[in-house]
Design a protein around this motif. Structure first.
Motif, mmCIF file in Angstrom:
data_model
loop_
_atom_site.group_PDB
_atom_site.id
_atom_site.type_symbol
_atom_site.label_atom_id
_atom_site.label_comp_id
_atom_site.label_asym_id
_atom_site.label_seq_id
_atom_site.Cartn_x
_atom_site.Cartn_y
_atom_site.Cartn_z
ATOM 1 N N MET A 506 0.853 -1.194 0.000
ATOM 2 C CA MET A 506 0.000 0.000 0.000
ATOM 3 C C MET A 506 0.887 1.241 0.000
ATOM 4 O O MET A 506 1.675 1.460 0.913
ATOM 5 C CB MET A 506 -0.909 0.033 1.224
ATOM 6 N N TYR A 510 0.720 11.544 2.418
ATOM 7 C CA TYR A 510 0.110 12.441 3.400
ATOM 8 C C TYR A 510 0.545 13.847 3.017
ATOM 9 O O TYR A 510 1.730 14.165 3.070
ATOM 10 C CB TYR A 510 0.607 12.154 4.813
ATOM 11 N N LEU A 557 5.411 8.855 13.067
ATOM 12 C CA LEU A 557 4.609 7.677 13.415
ATOM 13 C C LEU A 557 4.673 7.579 14.939
ATOM 14 O O LEU A 557 5.747 7.362 15.503
ATOM 15 C CB LEU A 557 5.206 6.426 12.776
ATOM 16 N N VAL A 610 -0.501 8.380 12.814
ATOM 17 C CA VAL A 610 0.402 9.240 12.035
ATOM 18 C C VAL A 610 0.023 10.677 12.388
ATOM 19 O O VAL A 610 -1.120 11.102 12.180
ATOM 20 C CB VAL A 610 0.253 8.994 10.515
HETATM 21 O O1 LIG Z 1 2.649 5.728 7.501
HETATM 22 C C1 LIG Z 1 2.847 5.303 8.632
HETATM 23 O O2 LIG Z 1 3.813 5.663 9.303
HETATM 24 C C2 LIG Z 1 1.862 4.311 9.250
HETATM 25 C C3 LIG Z 1 0.628 4.111 8.442
HETATM 26 C C4 LIG Z 1 -0.395 3.253 9.138
HETATM 27 O O3 LIG Z 1 -0.480 3.200 10.322
HETATM 28 C C5 LIG Z 1 -1.341 2.455 8.344
HETATM 29 O O4 LIG Z 1 -1.426 2.653 7.125
HETATM 30 O O5 LIG Z 1 -2.047 1.617 8.951
#
Ligand SMILES: O=C(O)CCC(=O)C(=O)O
Ligand SMILES: [Fe+2]
Length: 686
Positions: A506, A510, A557, A610
């Protein structure tokens, strides 16, 4: 009698002066049209002024044909993806809304929005196929036709010139080029491509589009749509005005919160109580975020003028408000010290028995006990993970090529260290995971993949505002290495032994303001529950180029203490062993530094979030891989953009040799020893 428009609404009385100006504009536009032709800039200027004036005078119906004609001309002159054209369409939409034609106004604004996305070379989120729209296809075909005619002209001319007829050759080139240009123009193309506007200008244009779109949706009671557009209004405000400090940003967040509240009422009326709760939670988040911005301003102002008792009490009150906002957002580390100082000031001035002082003191004590005694703030794992993972860091620095294939972590010592770190702290950070060369390849893949991103604004329990794409091309340098690492770790760590496959990669972006609320990736309650899935380990890889200043840029994170009743089995002294008081405590903030891989358990041992990206114009790129144990994936994963149900089997041995293998280390705590605490504020699952 009061003059009325055809909709029966009162029309502003026109002054003699404005009547005179209207007449002048009509005559002037006609004169310029006869002098310069229909699509000259001077004519368009006058028409724009005329439309605007009619609108302002309440004659929306008369302004409409003016704006429609103007939009057609601009499209011909500047092309469909030009700020001028979009600006004119926004005025048209304004006129439509003023004449009560909300449905068409929405259609026009949605079209403007997709034009803005195209100007920024980003596909409109709804345009999932990535295919060109009809007008896009038309334009591309016309462009091709024009280019073909020009190429033909050059070819014919070359032959004629070769035969020695130079004058004839020049003549042919000129005629055919004009023909080509004409073909392109008559189909609505533009000869010179508009210069791509910069992000700020584009965001201001988008803002002018999405704000009225949000209002219209809200007016039409499509509250979910309105909330999504208000969110975009906030993001484009931040991008257009250099960050979240602009008052319009907070206003947009408030409006979004209000829309979520209205939506929750709708859902409750339809007996969808779970949906209603999710909306209220979203509304709370937005209103709190807005409130924090506002309270921070008031707080700073009050702090600057603390000259007497009254002013100091006012300051304490702003501290209390701000702390309450942070508390509602689960940000106890920020809330606790503010509660404490406000209580202290109130007790000093009002006495400890005063109800306001008592209330502040109770809030301060509750926050302090939530925080635990020793942990005041999450530890920032920024550019120097050495403090937390000294042995791993030493291995990375002293044996960069020990594992072969340029991957330092393939060595038996490094794999053992990663396994130990997972067992002790529940997470591990591996810097320089793919190396500079592959990191550059991944960064390029990541930029290419931004064209296929989809927003995650579905109705989820946890608010999130990233955009995602599943398994875009070019990420093999990451997936191959990560799979290898997992195969090596699986052989060492019994807690990972069940892993047989992983989800497809995935990719997430952001942008400024985007975040993902606190959640766990797999929320099984003793192996069951609606939020249960087979995820065992989460691996997140970051692709920022250059520096990422975690304090200024945000986007860390954040890892929390486990949502489990007992920490039995965790190392003595492990920070954040799961206890009642430790629950909800933020332990670590991991900065999304480029070429960094973070591993953590997907279940309640590792609630995480995040944090919002703060820097204007910043983009935080992450690729997430979930490694899966036995069991089937939830059915709904195949149906929504935030999830994907395809699994990729994990190889039985790593592609590259791992060097000598030492025997597996015993697990310090087994996953079965974690049970779930019932709590008032359950973590969501994504
Ligand atoms: O991008 C991140 O640091 C974590 C992303 C996340 O927690 C997720 O996609 O479930
Ligand atoms: Fe997550």
């Amino acid at each position: 009698m009061e003059p009325t428009s055809d909709q029966g609404r009162p029309t502003p009385v026109k002054s003699e002066e404005s009547q005179e100006r209207l007449r002048f504009l009509v005559v002037e536009a006609a004169r310029l049209r006869s002098e310069d032709g229909h699509d000259s800039e001077r004519v368009l200027d006058k028409m724009g002024e005329l439309g605007q004036m009619l609108c302002e005078l309440g004659q929306a119906c008369e302004a409409l044909p003016v704006f429609r004609k103007l939009a057609e001309s601009m499209q011909r002159l500047y092309g469909p993806h030009h700020l001028q054209t979009v600006g004119c369409l926004v005025s048209l939409a304004g006129c439509l809304a003023a004449s009560q034609d909300h449905a068409e106004a929405v259609v026009v604004l949605r079209d403007c929005r997709s034009r803005c996305f195209k100007m920024g070379a980003v596909l409109e989120p709804e345009d999932k196929s990535g295919a060109l729209t009809t007008s896009g296809k038309d334009r591309a075909a016309t462009q091709l036709l024009a280019r073909a005619i020009t190429a033909l002209s050059v070819l014919v001319a070359a032959v004629v010139a070769w035969l020695g007829y130079w004058q004839l050759a020049t003549c042919i080139v000129t005629t055919l080029t004009i023909l080509g240009t004409f073909a392109y123009r008559s189909k609505g193309g533009t000869v010179t491509e508009p210069e791509k506007p910069n992000t700020q200008t584009l965001s201001a244009a988008l803002l002018a589009v999405v704000e009225p779109l949000a209002q219209l949706n809200h007016g039409a009671k499509d509250f979910e749509g309105a909330a999504a557009y208000f969110h975009e209004t906030a993001l484009s405000t931040a991008a257009a005005y250099g960050g979240t400090g602009h008052p319009r940003y907070a206003v947009a967040l408030c409006s979004e919160g209000r829309s979520w509240m209205e939506r929750s009422v709708q859902l409750r009326e339809g007996s969808d109580h779970i949906g209603a709760v999710a909306c209220v939670r979203r509304a709370e988040q937005r209103l709190c975020e807005a409130s924090i911005l506002q309270q921070r301003g008031l707080h700073d102002a009050a702090a600057a003028s603390r000259s007497n008792e009254g002013a100091e009490l006012a300051y304490a009150k702003t501290q209390l408000n701000l702390a309450t906002c942070y508390h509602l957002l689960d940000q106890t580390a920020q809330a606790a010290p503010l509660f404490a100082t406000s209580a202290e000031i109130m007790e000093r001035h009002l006495g400890p028995e005063d109800p306001r002082a008592r209330q502040a003191r109770e809030a301060a004590s509750a926050a302090a006990s939530r925080l635990g005694k020793e942990v005041a703030e999450p530890m920032l794992v920024a550019d120097d993970p050495g403090a937390l993972f000294p042995r791993l860091e030493a291995l990375r620095c002293t044996e960069p090529l020990a594992g072969g294939a340029g991957a330092w972590w393939r060595s038996a010592a490094a794999v053992a260290e990663v396994a130990a770190s997972l067992e002790k702290r529940r997470f591990a950070v591996l810097d320089g995971f793919v190396g500079a060369e592959a990191a550059a390849t991944l960064r390029a893949a990541c930029l290419a993949a931004t064209g296929s991103l989809l927003p995650t604004c579905e109705r989820t329990l946890v608010p999130r505002s990233d955009e995602v794409a599943w398994e875009p091309s070019g990420f093999e340098p990451l997936t191959e290495r990560a799979d290898d690492l997992l195969v090596l770790l699986r052989a060492r760590c019994p807690q990972l032994a069940a892993i047989t496959s992983r989800q497809r990669l995935m990719f997430a972006r952001y942008r400024t303001g985007a975040h993902f609320g606190r959640h766990v990736d797999n929320n099984c309650v003793r192996g069951h529950g609606p939020q249960c899935n087979p995820r065992v380990l989460t691996a997140v890889y970051y692709m920022q180029d250059g520096q990422w200043d975690a304090r200024a840029d945000g986007g860390c994170l954040r890892l929390y203490a486990p949502d489990c009743a007992d920490g039995a089995g965790a190392d003595a002294g492990t920070v954040g062993a799961a206890t009642e008081t430790g629950r909800g405590v933020a332990l670590y903030d991991v900065a999304p530094v480029g070429d960094r891989l973070v591993l953590f358990f997907s279940d309640q041992r590792c609630p995480h979030e995040v944090l919002p990206v703060l820097r204007a114009g910043a983009e935080r790129f992450a690729a997430t891989l979930w490694y899966m144990g036995g069991g089937t994936v939830p059915e709904f994963w195949g149906k929504i953009a935030t999830h994907d149900s395809s699994l990729v089997p994990l190889p039985s041995a790593p592609r590259e040799s791992a060097g000598g293998c030492s025997p597996p280390v015993a697990a310090v705590c087994s996953s079965s020893s974690w049970s779930v605490v019932s709590s008032d504020r359950a973590s969501g699952v994504e």
